[in-house]
Design an enzyme around this catalytic site. Structure first.
Site, PDB file in Angstrom:
ATOM      1  N   CYS A 152      25.378  43.901  39.777  1.00 32.57           N
ATOM      2  CA  CYS A 152      26.242  44.988  39.383  1.00 32.57           C
ATOM      3  C   CYS A 152      25.526  45.769  38.297  1.00 32.57           C
ATOM      4  CB  CYS A 152      27.558  44.419  38.863  1.00 32.57           C
ATOM      5  SG  CYS A 152      28.646  45.690  38.229  1.00 32.57           S
ATOM      6  N   HIS A 188      31.593  37.765  43.613  1.00 28.31           N
ATOM      7  CA  HIS A 188      30.310  37.683  42.912  1.00 28.31           C
ATOM      8  C   HIS A 188      30.314  36.436  42.035  1.00 28.31           C
ATOM      9  CE1 HIS A 188      28.261  41.648  43.735  1.00 28.31           C
ATOM     10  NE2 HIS A 188      29.367  41.716  44.439  1.00 28.31           N
ATOM     11  N   ARG A 226      23.023  45.288  52.504  1.00 28.51           N
ATOM     12  CA  ARG A 226      23.720  46.417  51.885  1.00 28.51           C
ATOM     13  C   ARG A 226      24.019  46.122  50.410  1.00 28.51           C
ATOM     14  NH1 ARG A 226      28.043  47.568  48.964  1.00 28.51           N
ATOM     15  NH2 ARG A 226      29.251  46.060  50.164  1.00 28.51           N
ATOM     16  N   ASP A 227      24.898  45.188  50.150  1.00 27.01           N
ATOM     17  CA  ASP A 227      25.289  44.939  48.756  1.00 27.01           C
ATOM     18  C   ASP A 227      24.127  44.372  47.957  1.00 27.01           C
ATOM     19  OD1 ASP A 227      26.835  44.785  46.511  1.00 27.01           O
ATOM     20  OD2 ASP A 227      28.223  43.294  47.257  1.00 27.01           O
TER      21      ASP A 227
END
Lengths: 313, 313
Positions: free
Chosen positions: B245, B214, B18-19
């Site tokens: 990001c 992160h 997902r991320d």
């Protein structure tokens, strides 16, 4: 596990010129090294390990140590250190009036034999001879002992914390004025760091004042943090995270100076470092070492917006 | 700053599907994702975020979430979670009987508007509606809320800890059963982690049970360690350190699953992970994402000799 408040200030000793370059075969020209020292100084660094007094045949890339030391001594407030493997090297460090000489001792018996061809206890005896020689000639060069492989060794494997403690006592008895614990091969984790520093601090007190962590397995910063929590406030680092270990091919080197400076600044711990200047130096080092792998993250990611805001406010 | 003993066990939730994938434009074939889930499960992972119930036009690479969820539900003891941005997504998660749905809320007002086109307080209202809907239909899907940008934001800059605390209280009042704090953009340092978790723990207690860090500026592992010291024992991670990001180009992503598993194991914290299996999965992910930058250190450096010795003893 009680923690102290984090230190308000910390010292980053730049060791790229010694620990970094000794693991890289190429010879960086002396002119570039002088620029490196100058730029590191201008970036705010006040401790720099400029080289090593070892036989030229062993490390031909570090033969200009005396010249670098002489230059470093012209920069006000800069503490220049040199690594010396034995009494002969120590005599040279004192001849050139280095402020600090770093004597390595391996906590691993196997690494000690491989690296220095002496047992750890023979190194302790050499340290005692160096202390005697230092006192006899009235030299002001401080004696710091760095404990290599304090958290494990690629040759021997496990290194018993009790053996580190025993050697720390012996080294202090032999006349060392400061000591540091080094994770030479990137085996330490934060729990090990806490545990070993907690074991050594009651014996060494303020004389234990350096953490030297390699980032081989990505735990360099976590290990620094674990030491900070115990009040340790002096760390070795290399611009661009150079350095490495002949026993761990492809492994990354020391914690990167610029990343360490960032973490400390982000936590409100003063280091006196200028990020733009550090990153500019990193760029130069990348040019001087073209083709070598550099490490670190700040050069790519940049400072957080929040820190830029603070700098402007 | 008192510390608790470190937890004896910890959970690593794999969020690469997902991320990780949401930040990579390419579409990984469903067959590969199924293999990924299977391999992660075989490597010992018992929590996997398989995808996101968002409109297909927003994240075309995650349209197979229902199929992945169905497969994950066939693996005994595996808790599969899905991200849902709103009530509509939550309804789908409940339709497919996900064990856990993760609702993101941005602590940064600016990020909230950019990412979800709602203010944080509007998201709180949506969470209350989701809780009502969940209770009304008697669904067993757990509601976990992840606080994005809890440590700062690339758009807004500073995020006030007081605002995070206020939103945590509101989200718990709205019916969230678990919460996590996320450093979405890599602004956190260990001191910030300690401070914010210490502020939120008295309010949330055991319901605060996830750290999502992160590694943009190399502090991912140090941040995990700081949270571990407060007893937090559940962390998000991505195989190969993927993720990133959109507001920090070139920045690295989540902490790497295999590196996190290594740090925890080295500290004696059980995770049930098999390193060889994790590294084999990393190789596959590298193939599926050929051309993308993966991160992490363990794949290159390997386990320390000491840990191999322990495994054999």
């Amino acid at each position: 596990m009680p923690s102290s408040p984090l230190p308000r200030r910390a010292i980053i000793r730049e060791v790229g010129l010694r620990d970094g370059l000794q693991s890289i075969a190429r010879v960086v020209p002396t002119a570039a090294k002088l620029e490196w020292i100058r730029d590191a100084y201008d970036a705010g660094q006040r401790e720099i390990e400029v080289g090593s007094f070892v036989p030229a045949r062993l490390l031909p890339q570090l033969t200009d140590t005396a010249e670098l030391l002489a230059f470093a001594q012209t920069l006000p407030g800069l503490k220049a250190s040199v690594l010396v493997p034995n009494l002969k090297g120590a005599e040279r460090a004192m001849d050139y009036e280095a402020e600090l000489m770093l004597l390595p001792i391996s906590a691993s018996h196997a690494h000690s034999l491989a690296n220095l061809r002496k047992t750890p206890d023979q190194v302790v005896e050499e340290i005692a001879r160096i202390r005697d020689a230092r006192d006899a000639r009235g030299s002001k060069t401080t004696i710091e002992v760095g404990f290599s492989t304090a958290f494990g060794c690629t040759i021997q494997g496990r290194v018993e914390p009790d053996e580190v403690v025993r050697l720390v006592e012996a080294v202090l008895d032999a006349g060392a004025e400061a000591i540091g614990l080094a994770d030479t091969v990137g085996y330490a984790d934060p729990r090990m760091v806490r545990s070993l520093f907690e074991a050594v601090l009651p014996i060494a007190g303020d004389r234990l004042n350096c953490g030297h962590f390699h980032d081989t397995r990505g735990l360099g910063m976590a290990n620094v943090y674990a030491a900070l929590e115990l009040g340790v406030n002096r760390f070795d680092a290399c611009v661009g995270g150079i350095g490495g270990c002949p026993h761990a091919p492809g492994a990354s080197g020391n914690v990167a100076t610029e990343d360490l400076a960032y973490m400390l600044a982000s936590m409100g711990i003063e280091t006196g470092q200028d990020f733009d200047a550090l990153l500019a130096l990193r760029k130069k080092v990348a040019t001087w070492l073209e083709g070598e792998t550099l490490h670190g993250t700040l050069w790519r990611a940049g400072l957080p917006r929040t820190m830029k805001q603070e700098a402007l406010s």
